[in-house]
Design a protein around this motif. Structure first.
Motif, mmCIF file in Angstrom:
data_model
loop_
_atom_site.group_PDB
_atom_site.id
_atom_site.type_symbol
_atom_site.label_atom_id
_atom_site.label_comp_id
_atom_site.label_asym_id
_atom_site.label_seq_id
_atom_site.Cartn_x
_atom_site.Cartn_y
_atom_site.Cartn_z
ATOM 1 N N ALA A 1 3.657 21.246 29.419
ATOM 2 C CA ALA A 1 2.976 20.413 30.420
ATOM 3 C C ALA A 1 2.257 19.221 29.806
ATOM 4 C CB ALA A 1 1.994 21.263 31.208
ATOM 5 N N ASP A 2 2.351 19.065 28.501
ATOM 6 C CA ASP A 2 1.784 17.904 27.813
ATOM 7 C C ASP A 2 2.737 16.726 28.041
ATOM 8 O OD1 ASP A 2 0.555 16.115 26.151
ATOM 9 O OD2 ASP A 2 0.957 17.198 24.292
ATOM 10 N N SER A 3 2.662 16.139 29.223
ATOM 11 C CA SER A 3 3.655 15.168 29.663
ATOM 12 C C SER A 3 3.021 14.102 30.550
ATOM 13 C CB SER A 3 4.760 15.898 30.450
ATOM 14 O OG SER A 3 5.338 15.078 31.426
ATOM 15 N N PRO A 4 3.269 12.818 30.284
ATOM 16 C CA PRO A 4 2.731 11.749 31.140
ATOM 17 C C PRO A 4 3.179 11.893 32.593
ATOM 18 C CG PRO A 4 3.553 10.832 29.091
ATOM 19 C CD PRO A 4 3.978 12.265 29.116
ATOM 20 N N ALA A 5 4.464 12.219 32.798
ATOM 21 C CA ALA A 5 4.989 12.314 34.165
ATOM 22 C C ALA A 5 4.317 13.434 34.947
ATOM 23 C CB ALA A 5 6.499 12.526 34.127
ATOM 24 N N LEU A 6 4.104 14.583 34.294
ATOM 25 C CA LEU A 6 3.467 15.708 34.976
ATOM 26 C C LEU A 6 1.966 15.477 35.158
ATOM 27 C CD1 LEU A 6 5.324 18.657 33.202
ATOM 28 C CD2 LEU A 6 5.809 17.670 35.448
ATOM 29 N N LYS A 7 1.323 14.872 34.168
ATOM 30 C CA LYS A 7 -0.113 14.601 34.270
ATOM 31 C C LYS A 7 -0.396 13.583 35.385
ATOM 32 C CE LYS A 7 -1.935 17.062 30.822
ATOM 33 N NZ LYS A 7 -2.204 16.519 29.497
ATOM 34 N N LYS A 8 0.550 12.691 35.630
ATOM 35 C CA LYS A 8 0.354 11.684 36.676
ATOM 36 C C LYS A 8 0.144 12.347 38.041
ATOM 37 C CE LYS A 8 2.338 7.368 38.457
ATOM 38 N NZ LYS A 8 1.117 6.610 38.135
ATOM 39 N N ILE A 9 0.837 13.463 38.285
ATOM 40 C CA ILE A 9 0.668 14.209 39.536
ATOM 41 C C ILE A 9 -0.754 14.745 39.655
ATOM 42 C CG2 ILE A 9 1.477 16.228 40.834
ATOM 43 C CD1 ILE A 9 4.177 15.918 39.450
ATOM 44 N N PHE A 10 -1.374 14.958 38.527
ATOM 45 C CA PHE A 10 -2.691 15.610 38.474
ATOM 46 C C PHE A 10 -3.850 14.608 38.450
ATOM 47 C CE2 PHE A 10 -5.499 18.927 36.252
ATOM 48 C CZ PHE A 10 -5.539 19.772 37.349
ATOM 49 N N THR A 11 -3.568 13.320 38.519
ATOM 50 C CA THR A 11 -4.634 12.303 38.363
ATOM 51 C C THR A 11 -5.764 12.425 39.387
ATOM 52 O OG1 THR A 11 -3.236 10.719 39.549
ATOM 53 C CG2 THR A 11 -3.244 10.609 37.135
ATOM 54 N N PRO A 12 -5.515 12.819 40.646
ATOM 55 C CA PRO A 12 -6.659 12.951 41.563
ATOM 56 C C PRO A 12 -7.691 13.967 41.081
ATOM 57 C CG PRO A 12 -4.608 12.883 42.808
ATOM 58 C CD PRO A 12 -4.230 13.014 41.362
ATOM 59 N N VAL A 13 -7.213 15.053 40.472
ATOM 60 C CA VAL A 13 -8.136 16.067 39.962
ATOM 61 C C VAL A 13 -8.855 15.549 38.723
ATOM 62 C CG1 VAL A 13 -8.329 18.406 39.019
ATOM 63 C CG2 VAL A 13 -6.741 17.940 40.901
ATOM 64 N N ILE A 14 -8.144 14.836 37.856
ATOM 65 C CA ILE A 14 -8.769 14.279 36.658
ATOM 66 C C ILE A 14 -9.921 13.358 37.057
ATOM 67 C CG2 ILE A 14 -8.426 12.861 34.606
ATOM 68 C CD1 ILE A 14 -5.469 13.702 34.623
ATOM 69 N N GLU A 15 -9.662 12.490 38.009
ATOM 70 C CA GLU A 15 -10.694 11.536 38.429
ATOM 71 C C GLU A 15 -11.865 12.253 39.086
ATOM 72 O OE1 GLU A 15 -11.057 7.312 40.857
ATOM 73 O OE2 GLU A 15 -9.157 7.971 39.986
ATOM 74 N N ASP A 16 -11.582 13.241 39.916
ATOM 75 C CA ASP A 16 -12.658 14.003 40.559
ATOM 76 C C ASP A 16 -13.529 14.688 39.510
ATOM 77 O OD1 ASP A 16 -13.621 16.842 41.470
ATOM 78 O OD2 ASP A 16 -13.444 15.711 43.328
ATOM 79 N N ASP A 17 -12.901 15.285 38.529
ATOM 80 C CA ASP A 17 -13.667 16.033 37.528
ATOM 81 C C ASP A 17 -14.553 15.124 36.689
ATOM 82 O OD1 ASP A 17 -14.006 18.790 36.407
ATOM 83 O OD2 ASP A 17 -13.488 17.728 34.569
ATOM 84 N N LEU A 18 -14.050 13.955 36.335
ATOM 85 C CA LEU A 18 -14.827 13.058 35.491
ATOM 86 C C LEU A 18 -15.945 12.356 36.247
ATOM 87 C CD1 LEU A 18 -12.437 13.604 33.530
ATOM 88 C CD2 LEU A 18 -12.710 11.257 32.752
#
Length: 517
Positions: A217-234
């Protein structure tokens, strides 16, 4: 293999928290939703809607990750099937331990594969893909740099830093030369340029016939799907309060929780770096580095390079369920317990919480060891007693002398009751005095019994040594065999070892298997 099973609560090897979960204790139900029975999958399947566009990203990413690795039709077919709305995954995850690490790594994957087979039989109109999630972003090298083979600890030494999945595994090949014939496939795997690719290679070698899909899962394409959670957490820190509230609720029920959320639950990930991100007055700071950025710069970085953000134990499960059409997660007792702290986080981000399936548990008993234990006359369930308790049970069962003072203690109890009746009739305040007096007598008798048992034990040192020898061979260092021994201890003697496990284990049987070779 001759097989027997034992309820997990009779092994004394698991926390009460985990035992209560698999016993479906009513108070824990709000923390997971549905219990992992085959019947309960019907409801989960019907409710699991996974975005078509995310399926496309997943399939494309997996096909890219498998480039350069020769795979069979079962694996490639399963990857392609993930594009179909009627295909779901059953997932397990684990660290990138060298040579697979402890034996239970194999048990996890066997459980996932067998779960998919059972579900396909129960729900033939759907397809189920077994998935192994590599913890390629983990940075705790000391936990993965060794394995135990034939009683020896073999260690890989390197000064590489950062996420272990990025490590060059060339030095691991030297350890293959210390192994007997039959493990050569590891040398080929460790020719890969990263530890993550090596992990995919050897897991594929062992399980490709079963169609197991390995994901990094260390992948730019897969992490892009997760960006809303990344932004919320930070920026919002939703997870911290949600986990804290759930943990406090569990603790009021008497359970000790295992994980704690931080305000920010992401690491900054780059070459040779995986360090925590902290909020500062001016923006953000990556701990133990010179990396700093403003709020605006951080938002831009999330959008342009989501692969730089690596979730910790709090958000990794949510990431998994965000990028996979998953129905169930298969884990060990510690994993199941900490997942119970996270359901409110899933609810907040409107992500279905998976069924939490315990992996299969087993104790492999070689023929010679089984024969030695039978000679003691002890039951096989007694293998899970401590050496001293097992020996004491043997002594009490086989002694030519009566070592029990139970009859005397019962007589003392009867005498206490009759004397209290007499005393209360004269002066009720004497009751407490008599209870203390008889408690003192009881303790002295129990102490005398223990001395008698110790004296008898000294007469049977050979039997003590025999019991200790069996216990050490099956519970190395006092630990469960599956938590320490490597699968090569069995696989190199019997190349059909994994196949036999696949034929023996029932993924939905949450008991301890006793496997006789």
């Amino acid at each position: 293999m001759r097989t027997e099973t034992l309820p997990l609560d009779e092994t004394d090897c698991f926390s009460q928290f985990f035992i209560d979960y698999i016993s479906k204790k009513e108070e824990l139900a709000p923390y997971y939703g549905e219990f992992p029975s085959i019947q309960n999958f019907k409801k989960v399947i019907e409710q699991r809607n996974f975005k078509v566009e995310n399926r496309s990203v997943l399939v494309e990413e997996l096909e890219n990750q498998y480039k350069g690795l020769e795979i069979n039709a079962a694996v490639s077919g399963n990857i392609k099937s993930l594009a179909d709305s009627k295909t779901f995954t059953i997932t397990t995850g684990h660290q990138l331990n060298i040579f697979t690490g402890p034996l239970y790594f194999i048990y996890k994957i066997v459980t996932v594969i067998n779960a998919c087979k059972a579900l396909k039989q129960a729900y033939p109109e759907y397809d189920f893909v077994p998935v192994y999630w590599m913890a390629s972003e983990d940075h705790d090298f000391d936990e993965i740099n060794h394995f135990f083979f034939e009683g020896k600890k073999l260690v890989w030494k390197t000064d590489q830093k950062g996420a272990v999945g990025h490590f060059n595994p060339a030095g691991v090949k030297e350890l293959v030369d210390q192994l007997p014939k039959g493990a050569e496939f590891f040398k080929e795997a460790y020719n890969q340029e990263t530890l993550a690719k090596a992990g995919r290679a050897y897991v594929n070698h062992l399980f490709e016939k079963e169609g197991l899909v390995v994901i990094d899962a260390d992948s730019p394409a897969l992490k892009k799907i997760f960006t809303p959670v990344i932004e919320d957490d930070l920026f919002v820190h939703s997870s911290k309060d949600l986990v804290a509230k759930t943990s406090a609720s569990l603790e009021t029920l008497g359970y000790k929780t295992q994980v704690h959320a931080r305000p920010i639950n992401f690491f900054y990930l780059a070459k040779r770096v995986r360090e925590r991100i902290e909020k500062t007055e001016d923006g953000f700071q990556v701990v133990d580095t010179d990396i700093k950025c403003s709020d605006d710069e951080m938002r831009k970085l999330i959008a342009s390079n989501p692969e730089r953000f690596s979730p910790n134990v709090i958000l990794r499960p949510l990431y998994q369920e965000t990028i996979l059409p998953n129905l169930a997660y298969v884990g060990g007792p510690s994993e199941a317990v900490y997942w119970l702290q996270l359901k409110s986080v899933f609810d907040h981000f409107e992500t279905p919480f998976p069924l939490l399936m315990p992996r299969n548990f087993a104790l492999i008993i070689p023929t010679t060891t089984s024969s030695k234990w039978k000679k003691t006359g002890l039951e096989e369930r007694d293998l899970f007693l401590s050496s001293e308790n097992a020996f004491e049970k043997w002594v009490k069962t086989n002694s030519d002398h009566d070592l029990s003072f139970d009859a005397e203690l019962q007589k003392l109890k009867d005498l206490e009751n009759s004397q209290k009746e007499k005393a209360i009739a004269v002066d009720p305040t004497l009751k407490q005095h008599l209870e203390a007096l008889f408690t003192s007598f009881s303790k002295r008798i129990e102490k005398a019994e223990k001395k008698l048992v110790r004296a008898e034990k000294r007469l049977h040192s050979d039997r003590r040594n025999q019991i200790q020898s069996v216990k050490e061979s099956l519970f190395p260092g006092g630990s469960l065999q599956e938590r320490k021994d490597n699968f090569l201890n069995f696989y190199l003697k019997d190349p059909q070892f994994i196949q036999k496990l696949l034929q023996t284990f029932n993924a939905f049987d949450y008991r301890m298997y006793l496997l006789h070779e």
